[in-house]
Design a protein around this motif. Structure first.
Motif, PDB file in Angstrom:
ATOM      1  N   GLN A  68       0.809  -1.216   0.000  1.00 32.17           N
ATOM      2  CA  GLN A  68       0.000   0.000   0.000  1.00 32.17           C
ATOM      3  C   GLN A  68       0.846   1.271   0.000  1.00 32.17           C
ATOM      4  OE1 GLN A  68      -2.375   0.718   3.559  1.00 32.17           O
ATOM      5  NE2 GLN A  68      -1.145  -0.732   4.709  1.00 32.17           N
ATOM      6  N   ASP A  69       2.045   1.235   0.554  1.00 31.04           N
ATOM      7  CA  ASP A  69       2.867   2.445   0.538  1.00 31.04           C
ATOM      8  C   ASP A  69       3.350   2.800  -0.858  1.00 31.04           C
ATOM      9  OD1 ASP A  69       2.556   3.181   3.122  1.00 31.04           O
ATOM     10  OD2 ASP A  69       4.580   2.660   3.792  1.00 31.04           O
ATOM     11  N   SER A  70       3.235   1.867  -1.802  1.00 26.88           N
ATOM     12  CA  SER A  70       3.552   2.198  -3.193  1.00 26.88           C
ATOM     13  C   SER A  70       2.610   3.257  -3.741  1.00 26.88           C
ATOM     14  CB  SER A  70       3.457   0.939  -4.068  1.00 26.88           C
ATOM     15  OG  SER A  70       4.413  -0.026  -3.699  1.00 26.88           O
ATOM     16  N   TYR A  71       1.449   3.408  -3.094  1.00 28.05           N
ATOM     17  CA  TYR A  71       0.433   4.368  -3.545  1.00 28.05           C
ATOM     18  C   TYR A  71       0.356   5.595  -2.653  1.00 28.05           C
ATOM     19  CZ  TYR A  71      -0.984   0.051  -5.899  1.00 28.05           C
ATOM     20  OH  TYR A  71      -1.001  -1.105  -6.635  1.00 28.05           O
ATOM     21  N   ARG A  72       1.343   5.791  -1.800  1.00 31.06           N
ATOM     22  CA  ARG A  72       1.281   6.906  -0.844  1.00 31.06           C
ATOM     23  C   ARG A  72       1.162   8.249  -1.555  1.00 31.06           C
ATOM     24  NH1 ARG A  72       5.009  10.316   0.742  1.00 31.06           N
ATOM     25  NH2 ARG A  72       6.676   9.024  -0.131  1.00 31.06           N
ATOM     26  N   ARG A  73       1.955   8.475  -2.584  1.00 29.79           N
ATOM     27  CA  ARG A  73       1.887   9.776  -3.268  1.00 29.79           C
ATOM     28  C   ARG A  73       0.549   9.954  -3.970  1.00 29.79           C
ATOM     29  NH1 ARG A  73       5.632  11.093  -7.428  1.00 29.79           N
ATOM     30  NH2 ARG A  73       5.931   8.871  -7.919  1.00 29.79           N
ATOM     31  N   PHE A  74       0.040   8.899  -4.573  1.00 27.14           N
ATOM     32  CA  PHE A  74      -1.249   8.974  -5.257  1.00 27.14           C
ATOM     33  C   PHE A  74      -2.371   9.227  -4.248  1.00 27.14           C
ATOM     34  CE2 PHE A  74      -5.011   6.934  -7.231  1.00 27.14           C
ATOM     35  CZ  PHE A  74      -5.069   7.643  -8.415  1.00 27.14           C
ATOM     36  N   ALA A  75      -2.370   8.489  -3.142  1.00 29.79           N
ATOM     37  CA  ALA A  75      -3.408   8.653  -2.119  1.00 29.79           C
ATOM     38  C   ALA A  75      -3.356  10.048  -1.500  1.00 29.79           C
ATOM     39  CB  ALA A  75      -3.252   7.586  -1.043  1.00 29.79           C
ATOM     40  N   SER A  76      -2.159  10.543  -1.240  1.00 27.53           N
ATOM     41  CA  SER A  76      -2.019  11.873  -0.638  1.00 27.53           C
ATOM     42  C   SER A  76      -2.538  12.955  -1.576  1.00 27.53           C
ATOM     43  CB  SER A  76      -0.550  12.148  -0.289  1.00 27.53           C
ATOM     44  OG  SER A  76      -0.083  11.258   0.701  1.00 27.53           O
ATOM     45  N   ALA A  77      -2.269  12.807  -2.878  1.00 25.87           N
ATOM     46  CA  ALA A  77      -2.737  13.802  -3.846  1.00 25.87           C
ATOM     47  C   ALA A  77      -4.257  13.863  -3.864  1.00 25.87           C
ATOM     48  CB  ALA A  77      -2.196  13.476  -5.233  1.00 25.87           C
ATOM     49  N   ILE A  78      -4.932  12.712  -3.756  1.00 24.91           N
ATOM     50  CA  ILE A  78      -6.387  12.708  -3.735  1.00 24.91           C
ATOM     51  C   ILE A  78      -6.901  13.291  -2.426  1.00 24.91           C
ATOM     52  CG2 ILE A  78      -8.430  11.220  -3.757  1.00 24.91           C
ATOM     53  CD1 ILE A  78      -6.882   9.373  -5.639  1.00 24.91           C
ATOM     54  N   ALA A  79      -6.282  12.920  -1.318  1.00 17.25           N
ATOM     55  CA  ALA A  79      -6.716  13.442  -0.018  1.00 17.25           C
ATOM     56  C   ALA A  79      -6.590  14.962   0.041  1.00 17.25           C
ATOM     57  CB  ALA A  79      -5.897  12.797   1.100  1.00 17.25           C
ATOM     58  N   GLU A  80      -5.589  15.514  -0.621  1.00 13.83           N
ATOM     59  CA  GLU A  80      -5.403  16.963  -0.624  1.00 13.83           C
ATOM     60  C   GLU A  80      -6.580  17.703  -1.236  1.00 13.83           C
ATOM     61  OE1 GLU A  80      -1.728  17.500  -2.649  1.00 13.83           O
ATOM     62  OE2 GLU A  80      -0.514  16.860  -0.932  1.00 13.83           O
ATOM     63  N   SER A  81      -7.379  17.023  -2.053  1.00  7.96           N
ATOM     64  CA  SER A  81      -8.538  17.649  -2.673  1.00  7.96           C
ATOM     65  C   SER A  81      -9.802  17.520  -1.836  1.00  7.96           C
ATOM     66  CB  SER A  81      -8.778  17.038  -4.065  1.00  7.96           C
ATOM     67  OG  SER A  81      -7.741  17.418  -4.946  1.00  7.96           O
ATOM     68  N   GLY A  82      -9.665  17.034  -0.601  1.00  9.87           N
ATOM     69  CA  GLY A  82     -10.802  17.002   0.306  1.00  9.87           C
ATOM     70  C   GLY A  82     -11.483  15.658   0.430  1.00  9.87           C
ATOM     71  N   PHE A  83     -10.676  14.592   0.530  1.00 12.72           N
ATOM     72  CA  PHE A  83     -11.208  13.244   0.696  1.00 12.72           C
ATOM     73  C   PHE A  83     -10.424  12.502   1.764  1.00 12.72           C
ATOM     74  CE2 PHE A  83     -11.959  14.529  -3.688  1.00 12.72           C
ATOM     75  CZ  PHE A  83     -13.320  14.283  -3.822  1.00 12.72           C
ATOM     76  N   VAL A  84     -11.073  11.543   2.391  1.00 17.11           N
ATOM     77  CA  VAL A  84     -10.368  10.565   3.203  1.00 17.11           C
ATOM     78  C   VAL A  84     -10.076   9.378   2.295  1.00 17.11           C
ATOM     79  CG1 VAL A  84     -10.593   8.900   5.082  1.00 17.11           C
ATOM     80  CG2 VAL A  84     -11.327  11.257   5.427  1.00 17.11           C
ATOM     81  N   VAL A  85      -8.818   8.975   2.228  1.00 13.43           N
ATOM     82  CA  VAL A  85      -8.400   7.904   1.332  1.00 13.43           C
ATOM     83  C   VAL A  85      -7.869   6.741   2.163  1.00 13.43           C
ATOM     84  CG1 VAL A  85      -6.932   7.251  -0.606  1.00 13.43           C
ATOM     85  CG2 VAL A  85      -7.812   9.590  -0.442  1.00 13.43           C
ATOM     86  N   VAL A  86      -8.357   5.545   1.862  1.00  9.42           N
ATOM     87  CA  VAL A  86      -8.005   4.349   2.624  1.00  9.42           C
ATOM     88  C   VAL A  86      -7.312   3.346   1.710  1.00  9.42           C
ATOM     89  CG1 VAL A  86      -8.883   2.484   4.083  1.00  9.42           C
ATOM     90  CG2 VAL A  86     -10.041   4.718   4.069  1.00  9.42           C
ATOM     91  N   THR A  87      -6.127   2.903   2.113  1.00  9.56           N
ATOM     92  CA  THR A  87      -5.435   1.816   1.442  1.00  9.56           C
ATOM     93  C   THR A  87      -5.250   0.690   2.456  1.00  9.56           C
ATOM     94  OG1 THR A  87      -3.236   2.690   1.978  1.00  9.56           O
ATOM     95  CG2 THR A  87      -4.233   3.411  -0.098  1.00  9.56           C
ATOM     96  N   PHE A  88      -4.829  -0.476   1.991  1.00 10.08           N
ATOM     97  CA  PHE A  88      -4.616  -1.558   2.955  1.00 10.08           C
ATOM     98  C   PHE A  88      -3.668  -2.605   2.401  1.00 10.08           C
ATOM     99  CE2 PHE A  88      -8.253  -2.913   0.415  1.00 10.08           C
ATOM    100  CZ  PHE A  88      -8.053  -4.281   0.217  1.00 10.08           C
ATOM    101  N   ASP A  89      -3.049  -3.342   3.325  1.00 12.72           N
ATOM    102  CA  ASP A  89      -2.255  -4.524   3.014  1.00 12.72           C
ATOM    103  C   ASP A  89      -2.944  -5.732   3.621  1.00 12.72           C
ATOM    104  OD1 ASP A  89      -0.164  -3.333   1.594  1.00 12.72           O
ATOM    105  OD2 ASP A  89       1.043  -2.988   3.401  1.00 12.72           O
ATOM    106  N   ARG A  90      -3.012  -6.805   2.862  1.00 16.83           N
ATOM    107  CA  ARG A  90      -3.640  -8.035   3.343  1.00 16.83           C
ATOM    108  C   ARG A  90      -2.893  -9.222   2.731  1.00 16.83           C
ATOM    109  NH1 ARG A  90      -7.644 -11.480   1.244  1.00 16.83           N
ATOM    110  NH2 ARG A  90      -8.967 -12.475   2.807  1.00 16.83           N
TER     111      ARG A  90
END
Length: 315
Positions: A68-90
């Motif tokens: 999931q940390d491979s998507y940290r930059r992508f998730a952060s960019a979306i969250a910056e626009s006013g969203f809560v973003v959830v990723t996970f490892d399983r």
């Protein structure tokens, strides 16, 4: 003066499967307020920014063996626009007795006698239940709007999202990168079968012209590498009528929105990347989410005129 930044916290939830391969570890990104007080200094925990709360929620599903940390930059960019973003490892069962990182796939639900009767990814339901619990817990108490949800994914994560979204009534948008609904012949389908997406909301699909992983997986579907693009086939054949977008990014590859780990997954199959697809697709995704989760007229106008060097198809 306080400032808004993106912070994250961790959570866990039990999913399907046998212990210890039955747990998803979540990372929840959210807009936070920096106050500089002692509590922040001593704990590292920041309160959510109340300005635009409660925030629509974006649940993002990783590709197989992609952390999931491979998507940290992508998730952060979306969250910056006013969203809560959830990723996970399983870590759970894959195929042929292997175990690894997976969004979780109910293979029986993808067979001809069952497809379309239930989600192919049971993990989604478990995580949405966990987010309801998290929304009753500090520091995110009341910060999540679980009536406005988007499901997103990369590669296999995007596939199971496309196969599962309509079973969750609060999902208002779906997006995926490097994902399609062609189905493996090992599950009993004819070669080249495109399954109808299980969606009842707008869909954004993204793909790069140098996607070596999709190209290198053609034999799973009983096809050769010279076949028509599976993502474009999904866009034209699998989606119901609606406000859908296909973004083809010249020079981008399968891992275009992720920071690929060369020790895992199948990045060794990928084509060369000659563009920053992450920033460009993140921008397009945030416009798409603002239009459909926040019902922003401005975002709709920007989306209608969006170009940024991509080939955009609409239907």
């Amino acid at each position: 003066m306080s400032a808004t930044v993106i912070r994250s916290l961790w959570w866990s939830v039990r999913t399907d499967g046998d212990a210890p391969f039955d747990t998803a570890h979540l990372k929840v990104y959210y807009p936070a307020t920096v106050t500089g007080d002692d509590a922040e200094r001593l704990t590292g925990v920041f309160a959510p920014d109340a300005t635009a709360a409660p925030y629509p929620v974006v649940l993002f599903l990783s590709g197989v063996n992609v952390g999931q940390d491979s998507y940290r930059r992508f998730a952060s960019a979306i969250a910056e626009s006013g969203f809560v973003v959830v990723t996970f490892d399983r870590v759970a069962d894959l195929f042929g007795g292997q175990r690894g990182l997976t969004p979780g796939v109910d293979l029986a639900a993808a067979r001809p006698d069952a497809y379309g009767t239930r989600p192919t990814c049971p993990t989604i339901s478990a995580i949405l239940d966990a987010l309801a619990e998290l929304n009753e817990t500090e520091p995110l108490r009341g910060a999540l709007d679980l009536t406005r949800i988007a499901l997103g994914g990369h590669s296999a994560g995007g596939t199971v999202v496309l196969q599962s979204a309509r079973f969750f009534p609060h999902v208002r948008a779906v997006f995926a990168w490097g994902a399609h609904t062609l189905v493996a012949t090992m599950l009993g389908w004819d070669p080249g079968t495109v399954l109808p997406a299980q969606v009842e909301c707008p869909v954004l699909l993204g793909v790069g012209t140098n996607d070596g992983v999709i190209r290198g997986s053609a034999d799973r579907y009983g096809e050769g590498e010279d076949r028509p693009d599976p993502v474009e086939r999904t866009f034209t054949e699998a989606l119901p009528d609606g406000e859908h977008l296909l973004a083809v990014v010249p020079g981008a590859n399968h891992f275009g929105i992720a920071d690929a780990d060369p020790t895992a997954a199948r990045a060794f199959l990928d084509g060369e990347s000659t563009t920053d697809a992450l920033a460009r697709f993140a921008h397009l995704t945030t416009l798409f989410l603002r239009a459909h989760l926040r019902e922003s007229a401005t975002a709709r106008d920007e989306l209608a005129a969006f170009d940024d060097g991509m080939l955009i198809k609409r239907r």
